[in-house]
Scaffold this motif. Structure first.
Motif, PDB file in Angstrom:
ATOM      1  N   GLY A  45       0.874  -1.116  -0.447  1.00 37.97           N
ATOM      2  CA  GLY A  45       0.277   0.167   0.103  1.00 37.97           C
ATOM      3  C   GLY A  45       1.196   1.728  -0.230  1.00 37.97           C
ATOM      4  O   GLY A  45       2.227   1.552   0.620  1.00 37.97           O
ATOM      5  N   ALA A  46       0.309   2.403  -0.606  1.00 36.64           N
ATOM      6  CA  ALA A  46       1.043   3.878  -0.750  1.00 36.64           C
ATOM      7  C   ALA A  46       1.144   4.284   0.703  1.00 36.64           C
ATOM      8  O   ALA A  46       0.254   4.121   1.762  1.00 36.64           O
ATOM      9  CB  ALA A  46       0.642   4.685  -1.659  1.00 36.64           C
ATOM     10  N   GLY A  47       2.545   4.430   0.639  1.00 35.13           N
ATOM     11  CA  GLY A  47       2.934   5.136   2.703  1.00 35.13           C
ATOM     12  C   GLY A  47       2.657   3.836   3.620  1.00 35.13           C
ATOM     13  O   GLY A  47       3.306   3.623   4.990  1.00 35.13           O
ATOM     14  N   GLY A  48       2.651   2.331   2.879  1.00 30.95           N
ATOM     15  CA  GLY A  48       2.541   1.411   4.141  1.00 30.95           C
ATOM     16  C   GLY A  48       1.525   1.097   5.119  1.00 30.95           C
ATOM     17  O   GLY A  48       0.908   2.386   5.079  1.00 30.95           O
ATOM     18  N   MET A  49       1.062   0.897   5.800  1.00 31.19           N
ATOM     19  CA  MET A  49       0.560   0.416   6.680  1.00 31.19           C
ATOM     20  C   MET A  49      -0.496   1.588   7.273  1.00 31.19           C
ATOM     21  O   MET A  49      -1.291   1.950   7.662  1.00 31.19           O
ATOM     22  CB  MET A  49       0.628  -1.011   7.789  1.00 31.19           C
ATOM     23  N   LYS A  50       1.226   2.487   8.613  1.00 30.82           N
ATOM     24  CA  LYS A  50       0.558   2.668   8.800  1.00 30.82           C
ATOM     25  C   LYS A  50       0.229   4.261   8.453  1.00 30.82           C
ATOM     26  O   LYS A  50       0.391   5.778   8.834  1.00 30.82           O
ATOM     27  CB  LYS A  50       1.998   4.095   9.880  1.00 30.82           C
ATOM     28  N   ALA A  51       0.141   4.620   6.747  1.00 26.11           N
ATOM     29  CA  ALA A  51      -0.303   5.576   6.277  1.00 26.11           C
ATOM     30  C   ALA A  51      -1.717   5.617   6.419  1.00 26.11           C
ATOM     31  O   ALA A  51      -2.537   6.570   6.546  1.00 26.11           O
ATOM     32  CB  ALA A  51       0.529   5.613   4.436  1.00 26.11           C
ATOM     33  N   ARG A  52      -2.172   4.838   7.193  1.00 24.94           N
ATOM     34  CA  ARG A  52      -3.869   5.316   6.917  1.00 24.94           C
ATOM     35  C   ARG A  52      -3.705   5.720   8.326  1.00 24.94           C
ATOM     36  O   ARG A  52      -5.105   6.570   8.198  1.00 24.94           O
ATOM     37  CB  ARG A  52      -4.231   2.989   7.411  1.00 24.94           C
ATOM     38  N   SER A  53      -3.132   5.131   9.213  1.00 30.40           N
ATOM     39  CA  SER A  53      -3.625   5.860  10.510  1.00 30.40           C
ATOM     40  C   SER A  53      -3.005   7.676  10.872  1.00 30.40           C
ATOM     41  O   SER A  53      -3.452   8.188  11.420  1.00 30.40           O
ATOM     42  CB  SER A  53      -2.918   5.114  11.867  1.00 30.40           C
ATOM     43  N   VAL A  55      -2.973   9.392   8.083  1.00 27.28           N
ATOM     44  CA  VAL A  55      -4.328  10.167   7.294  1.00 27.28           C
ATOM     45  C   VAL A  55      -5.144  10.662   8.636  1.00 27.28           C
ATOM     46  O   VAL A  55      -5.914  11.646   9.305  1.00 27.28           O
ATOM     47  CB  VAL A  55      -4.417   9.601   6.035  1.00 27.28           C
ATOM     48  N   GLU A  56      -5.147   9.562   9.365  1.00 26.01           N
ATOM     49  CA  GLU A  56      -6.711   9.490   9.982  1.00 26.01           C
ATOM     50  C   GLU A  56      -6.202  10.403  11.244  1.00 26.01           C
ATOM     51  O   GLU A  56      -7.083  11.461  11.631  1.00 26.01           O
ATOM     52  CB  GLU A  56      -7.064   8.258  10.344  1.00 26.01           C
ATOM     53  N   MET A  57      -5.537  10.591  11.664  1.00 23.74           N
ATOM     54  CA  MET A  57      -4.674  11.685  12.968  1.00 23.74           C
ATOM     55  C   MET A  57      -4.845  13.022  12.128  1.00 23.74           C
ATOM     56  O   MET A  57      -5.729  13.756  12.982  1.00 23.74           O
ATOM     57  CB  MET A  57      -3.782  11.259  13.909  1.00 23.74           C
ATOM     58  N   LEU A  58      -4.184  12.857  11.018  1.00 21.96           N
ATOM     59  CA  LEU A  58      -3.812  14.508  10.905  1.00 21.96           C
ATOM     60  C   LEU A  58      -5.435  15.443  10.407  1.00 21.96           C
ATOM     61  O   LEU A  58      -5.312  15.827  10.487  1.00 21.96           O
ATOM     62  CB  LEU A  58      -3.259  14.505   9.910  1.00 21.96           C
ATOM     63  N   ASN A  59      -6.199  14.228   9.595  1.00 22.06           N
ATOM     64  CA  ASN A  59      -8.044  14.566   9.667  1.00 22.06           C
ATOM     65  C   ASN A  59      -8.690  15.066  10.150  1.00 22.06           C
ATOM     66  O   ASN A  59      -9.383  15.902  10.742  1.00 22.06           O
ATOM     67  CB  ASN A  59      -8.172  13.819   8.315  1.00 22.06           C
ATOM     68  N   GLY A  60      -8.568  14.255  11.780  1.00 21.33           N
ATOM     69  CA  GLY A  60      -8.986  14.378  13.157  1.00 21.33           C
ATOM     70  C   GLY A  60      -8.820  15.925  13.858  1.00 21.33           C
ATOM     71  O   GLY A  60      -9.179  16.589  14.381  1.00 21.33           O
ATOM     72  N   GLY A 163      -7.755   4.363  12.136  1.00 26.38           N
ATOM     73  CA  GLY A 163      -7.250   4.796  10.889  1.00 26.38           C
ATOM     74  C   GLY A 163      -7.289   3.177  10.362  1.00 26.38           C
ATOM     75  O   GLY A 163      -7.100   3.498   8.544  1.00 26.38           O
ATOM     76  N   TYR A 164      -7.602   2.501  11.033  1.00 23.94           N
ATOM     77  CA  TYR A 164      -7.880   1.107  10.790  1.00 23.94           C
ATOM     78  C   TYR A 164      -8.836   0.440  10.167  1.00 23.94           C
ATOM     79  O   TYR A 164      -9.169  -0.396   9.953  1.00 23.94           O
ATOM     80  CB  TYR A 164      -7.195   0.080  11.418  1.00 23.94           C
ATOM     81  N   HIS A 165     -10.215   1.469   9.971  1.00 21.23           N
ATOM     82  CA  HIS A 165     -11.174   0.576  10.646  1.00 21.23           C
ATOM     83  C   HIS A 165     -11.805   0.210   8.877  1.00 21.23           C
ATOM     84  O   HIS A 165     -12.424  -0.150   8.397  1.00 21.23           O
ATOM     85  CB  HIS A 165     -12.453   1.367  10.606  1.00 21.23           C
ATOM     86  N   ALA A 166     -10.838   1.224   8.169  1.00 17.60           N
ATOM     87  CA  ALA A 166     -11.342   0.644   7.068  1.00 17.60           C
ATOM     88  C   ALA A 166     -10.450  -0.536   6.492  1.00 17.60           C
ATOM     89  O   ALA A 166     -10.937  -1.887   5.135  1.00 17.60           O
ATOM     90  CB  ALA A 166     -11.034   1.504   5.326  1.00 17.60           C
ATOM     91  N   SER A 191      -4.675  -2.891  16.388  1.00 20.50           N
ATOM     92  CA  SER A 191      -5.073  -4.254  16.379  1.00 20.50           C
ATOM     93  C   SER A 191      -6.215  -3.394  16.939  1.00 20.50           C
ATOM     94  O   SER A 191      -7.966  -4.124  17.144  1.00 20.50           O
ATOM     95  CB  SER A 191      -4.137  -4.780  17.759  1.00 20.50           C
ATOM     96  N   ALA A 192      -6.417  -2.123  17.858  1.00 22.77           N
ATOM     97  CA  ALA A 192      -7.675  -1.710  18.409  1.00 22.77           C
ATOM     98  C   ALA A 192      -8.726  -1.502  17.569  1.00 22.77           C
ATOM     99  O   ALA A 192      -9.869  -1.430  17.392  1.00 22.77           O
ATOM    100  CB  ALA A 192      -7.185  -0.148  19.374  1.00 22.77           C
ATOM    101  N   GLY A 193      -8.308  -0.671  16.303  1.00 25.21           N
ATOM    102  CA  GLY A 193      -9.173  -0.229  15.066  1.00 25.21           C
ATOM    103  C   GLY A 193      -9.432  -1.638  14.459  1.00 25.21           C
ATOM    104  O   GLY A 193     -10.587  -1.311  13.970  1.00 25.21           O
ATOM    105  N   LEU A 194      -8.608  -2.979  14.486  1.00 24.46           N
ATOM    106  CA  LEU A 194      -9.830  -4.225  13.536  1.00 24.46           C
ATOM    107  C   LEU A 194     -10.481  -4.839  14.417  1.00 24.46           C
ATOM    108  O   LEU A 194     -11.505  -5.606  13.362  1.00 24.46           O
ATOM    109  CB  LEU A 194      -8.534  -4.717  13.659  1.00 24.46           C
TER     110      LEU A 194
END
Length: 356
Positions: A45-53, A55-60, A163-166, A191-194
Motif C-alpha cells: 500500500g502507498a505509504g505502508g500500513m501506518k499511512a492509514r493511521s 491520514v486519519e490522525m491529521l484529518n481528525g 485509521g484501521y477501520h477501513a 489491533s484496537a482499530g481492527l
C-alpha cells in the motif's frame, strides 16, 4: 534552534492510493508444516500500513482545529510511522518533522529525506524509557520552540486506531470466516482499530497479541531490543488490553528465521513485526485445527537488508536457526518469569492497572 519549515502544497490525488492491499495465503512451514493463514500485505500500500493511521490522525486534528492549514506536524518514530506521516503530509499539505534515533537505518533516513520530511536524530537512549524516552524528550523540546506545531501522539491518539477501520472492512469483504486474528503490538493502533469491527462480524473471534522480547507493553520488564516496529519501553494507552485472548513474545532469532523462511518459501516477507506475526499465525493455524487465521504483514523486506537478511549481521547477533525456538514456552502470568525467547501467556493484563 529548529529552522522554519516551509509550507507545502497539498496533493489530494495521493489519497485514493491508500489501502486496498492484497490478501495472501501463506502455507510456508514456520518452522513446522502448517495448513495456511491469511496475511494482509500492507507493504504493497502507498505509504505502508501506518499511512492509514497518519491520514486519519491529521484529518481528525484538522477537523478539531488542532492542526492549522499548512501547519507543521512533529512526531517520534522508529521509521514506519515516519513514512506514513510523510505520505499524509504530502497528501494534505503539511510539513513533517520526525524525531528519530541513532538506530534508524541509513536507508530509512535517506527515504524519509527523499519524501520531504525533516529528521531530528537523538544520539543516546534515555536512562528511563530507552530510545522512545529520548525521542519523546526531544519532541517536547521541538514543540516548545514551535508552539503552533501539531503532535499526533500516536501512542495515545484514538484516531490512530480509527485509521484501521477501513482495513477491517476490507478483511470482512475478503474473508468468508475468521476465527483467529494475530496482531503485532507497538502503539496498539492497528489491533484496537481492527478488533471492534471484526468482532461485530465474527463475535467468537479470538485475538492474539504479538509483542517483542524486552518490551514492557504486556508487563514484562523493558530492556534493550534489536527488534523495532513492535514492542515498547512505555505503555501506550491505545493498547486495547481487554481485546486480547492471549499474548506471545517473540525474540529476534525467531523473527529472523520466520522472515527468511517466508522469503524463500512464498516470496512474501518483511521485517521484525512481519516475522513475529507470521510465526504466531502459523502456530495458531497448526494448533487450532480447521481455524481460519489472519494477520497483517506491516512492511516489506527492503528496510532490513542490512540486518534480518544480512548473514554477517545475523551471525554477529546470534540470530541463527539453531537459536530460534520452534514452539512457545507457556507462562501463567506476565510477571511469572522474564522471557528470553518465544513465549505465550493466556493472562493478559494492563500493567498500569495492575500497579494501582
Amino acid at each position: 534552534m529548529t529552522a522554519p519549515v516551509l509550507a507545502r502544497p497539498a496533493n489530494p490525488d495521493l489519497l485514493p492510493l491508500l489501502g486496498r492491499t492484497p490478501l495472501a495465503r501463506i502455507r510456508t512451514p514456520l518452522p513446522h508444516p502448517q495448513p495456511g493463514f491469511w496475511a494482509k500485505l500492507e507493504c504493497l500500500g502507498a505509504g505502508g500500513m501506518k499511512a492509514r493511521s497518519a491520514v486519519e490522525m491529521l484529518n481528525g486534528a484538522r477537523a478539531r482545529g488542532e492542526l492549522r492549514p499548512g501547519g507543521t506536524v512533529v512526531e517520534s518514530t522508529s521509521g514506519t510511522l515516519g513514512v506514513g506521516l510523510a505520505f499524509a503530509g504530502q497528501a494534505l499539505g503539511h510539513p513533517v518533522i520526525l524525531i528519530g534515533d541513532a538506530e534508524l537505518e541509513p536507508s530509512m533516513r535517506q527515504l524519509l529525506h527523499s519524501y520531504g520530511a525533516e529528521l531530528d536524530i537523538v544520539e543516546r537512549p534515555a536512562v528511563k524509557g530507552g530510545w522512545q524516552g529520548a525521542r519523546l524528550a526531544r519532541l517536547h523540546e521541538v514543540l516548545a520552540r514551535m508552539p503552533y506545531a501539531y503532535w499526533p501522539d500516536q501512542y495515545n491518539n484514538p484516531d490512530n486506531a480509527a485509521g484501521y477501520h477501513a482495513m477491517a472492512q476490507e478483511l470482512i469483504g475478503e474473508l468468508d470466516d475468521l476465527d483467529v486474528l494475530v496482531c503485532s503490538v507497538g502503539t496498539g493502533g492497528h489491533s484496537a482499530g481492527l478488533v471492534e469491527p471484526l468482532r461485530r462480524r465474527w463475535p467468537g473471534l479470538r485475538v492474539i497479541g504479538v509483542d517483542s522480547v524486552g518490551s514492557a507493553i504486556f508487563g514484562q520488564p523493558a530492556r534493550s531490543r534489536l527488534m523495532r516496529g513492535l514492542g515498547s519501553s512505555i505503555h501506550p494507552r491505545n493498547v486495547a488490553y481487554e481485546a486480547f485472548d492471549e499474548v506471545h513474545w517473540v525474540g529476534p532469532a525467531e523473527a529472523v528465521d520466520a522472515c527468511r523462511r517466508l522469503a524463500k518459501g512464498c516470496f512474501v516477507s518483511g521485517g521484525w513485526s512481519t516475522g513475529a506475526v507470521a510465526l504466531v499465525a502459523a502456530w495458531a493455524a497448526r494448533t487450532e485445527a480447521g481455524a481460519a487465521v489472519a494477520t497483517v504483514f506491516p512492511d516489506g523486506p527492503h528496510r532490513y537488508l542490512g540486518s534480518i537478511y544480512d548473514d554477517a549481521y545475523c551471525r554477529a547477533h546470534g540470530l541463527t536457526p539453531e537459536n530460534a525456538a520452534t514452539r512457545p514456552v507457556e507462562i501463567p502470568h506476565p510477571g511469572a518469569a522474564e522471557v528470553m525467547g518465544w513465549a505465550r501467556c493466556r493472562t493478559v493484563l494492563d500493567p498500569l492497572e495492575v500497579r494501582l
